[in-house]
Design an enzyme around this catalytic site. Sequence first.
Site, short mmCIF file in Angstrom:
data_model
loop_
_atom_site.label_atom_id
_atom_site.label_comp_id
_atom_site.label_asym_id
_atom_site.label_seq_id
_atom_site.Cartn_x
_atom_site.Cartn_y
_atom_site.Cartn_z
N LYS A 105 -2.12 -18.49 5.28
CA LYS A 105 -3.14 -18.83 6.27
C LYS A 105 -3.63 -17.56 6.94
O LYS A 105 -2.90 -16.58 6.91
CB LYS A 105 -2.58 -19.82 7.28
CG LYS A 105 -1.71 -19.17 8.39
CD LYS A 105 -1.33 -20.16 9.44
CE LYS A 105 -1.46 -19.58 10.81
NZ LYS A 105 -0.92 -20.37 11.89
N ASP A 139 -6.20 -21.73 14.70
CA ASP A 139 -4.90 -21.20 14.30
C ASP A 139 -3.88 -22.31 14.06
O ASP A 139 -2.98 -22.15 13.24
CB ASP A 139 -4.40 -20.25 15.41
CG ASP A 139 -3.22 -19.41 14.97
OD1 ASP A 139 -3.29 -18.84 13.87
OD2 ASP A 139 -2.23 -19.33 15.73
N HIS A 190 -2.06 -26.97 10.78
CA HIS A 190 -0.73 -27.56 10.94
C HIS A 190 -0.76 -28.96 11.57
O HIS A 190 -0.18 -29.90 11.05
CB HIS A 190 0.16 -26.67 11.81
CG HIS A 190 0.26 -25.26 11.32
ND1 HIS A 190 0.50 -24.95 10.01
CD2 HIS A 190 0.16 -24.08 11.96
CE1 HIS A 190 0.54 -23.64 9.86
NE2 HIS A 190 0.33 -23.08 11.03
N ARG A 237 0.79 -1.22 0.00
CA ARG A 237 0.00 0.00 0.00
C ARG A 237 0.83 1.28 0.00
O ARG A 237 0.49 2.24 -0.68
CB ARG A 237 -0.90 -0.02 1.24
CG ARG A 237 -2.26 0.54 0.96
CD ARG A 237 -3.22 0.25 2.04
NE ARG A 237 -2.62 -0.23 3.28
CZ ARG A 237 -3.32 -0.55 4.36
NH1 ARG A 237 -4.62 -0.42 4.35
NH2 ARG A 237 -2.74 -0.98 5.45
#
Length: 484
Positions: free
Chosen positions: A148, A235, A240, A51
């Site tokens: 992720k 998470d 994982h 940005r």
Amino acid sequence: MVSRVIPVDTFDLVIFGGTGDLARRKILPGLYRRFLGGQMPQDSRIIAAARSDMSDDEFRAQVRAAIEEFVAADKRDAAVIDEFVARISYVAIDATGENGWAQLKDTMRDGVIRAFYFSVAPSLFGAIAERLSDHGIADPQSRIVVEKPFGRDLASAKALNAVLAQHFAEEQIYRIDHYLGKETVQNLMAVRFANILFEPLWKAQYIDHVQITVAETVGVDGRGAYYDTSGAMRDMVQNHLMQLLCLIAMEPPYHFDPNAVRDEKLKVIRALDPVAPEDIVRGQYLKGGDQDGYVAHSGNPHSRTESYIALKVHISNWRWKGTPFYLRTGKRLRARASEIAITFKEPPHSIFDDAEGWRENVLVIRLQPNEGMNLMVMIKEPGPGGMRLTQVPLDMSFAEALGEEGEDIPDAYERLIMDVIRGNQTLFMRGDEVEAAWAWADPIIEGWERRGDRPRGYEPGTSGPEDALMLLHRDGRRWREIRE
Ligand code: NAD
């Protein structure tokens, strides 16, 4: 041992979010190490898109600083760093607007591999995919890499898959799970499928149980507000730990080929049983010394989000029926340590009258730190005094076993980025795998939300809540100690 680095084809890699934390800590230092290692062709280029307004030189200065901070001193070569940053340029872009896209299009070259790394918030994935395609920047050979989290439940993962599918074929989409890029994780497949030794025993008949531990010492400081909307299940476990479980539990694929491997992983996820409430322990770290606890870090005094979770998981298929997989992951634990431990059963009959000292065979696969494998075997205790048994490790630390080459084990990110350029999706999650993992995780999360379960507090620097010990004790088993 002679290092065999096979250069990849020439590429233009665009990193959306090139000024972000992940790019600075992992992606750019990793690319530098591949450049230094001779794997990145000289005429390849990296284009950072983010940005902020800045010149190429301003961005290159940031890359130099990132290399200084995140690349080991003995790998920092001034001349190579100069050559590397000369291949980097910067485009200011607005992912949700029209600024910068025409410039990006002009920057891209024909006849080289185009890869686009979405290292931005997942809320921007759809907008970027759409603009890449509308502006004709991506071609049918282009690849996109998505970070992720891939959704926060089945519905959002499906929506994300659908948006990406509007613009890219599944063969172009690389959903990254950096655990799959770890040397040891791939070695797990080599150990299983390139040796005759283990596979005949790799089943419920001979394996008592499996433990998968991913322990962190850090808390959620700094990203507590985000983490509080997620938690350890979303998470870490859904992605994982699930991937690790799949690689241990899957049937041999017919070939080491992306879809063959992913088909087998998918079958494992689909065979997972629902998890009963008594087989789940969730925790939140408490305040310790002058360190705040989870609740203060999250900024939510009523938070019920878990910073720790332990689960007992069953796989209902012929190979695994009756062998539990115990998973645990958490923050602010005793040590930073990730490992898979496969505990074998007792021999069917002991020929030794005095079996004192006998312990189970355990195959331990260490993911971090000190990647390697360790097989605990029984031998005779040396010396006179009859047949006494003792357990010794057959230790294989990769760094030691592989000499100089072992010291240079590529970081998971750099390995995975090179796989993207090679067009090899084996170590990336397919859309249906991610959805199946959410389909398993969703009812578990909904269950504790519906019941209004509160996580148990645990002291920082320990191995988690006391209740997690009970999860194994009541089965006559115990967790392995968490240590570096
Ligand atoms: P960050 O907040 O540090 O960086 C975000 C980047 O996105 C910046 O470069 C910013 O300029 C850019 N950006 C934001 N809005 C934009 C817009 N409208 N248009 C163009 N660019 C825009 O984030 P991060 O920590 O680097 O994480 C990036 C992604 O990687 C996220 O999906 C995150 O979940 C994932 N991830 C990060 C880590 C990590 O260790 N940081 C680990 C695993 C996954």
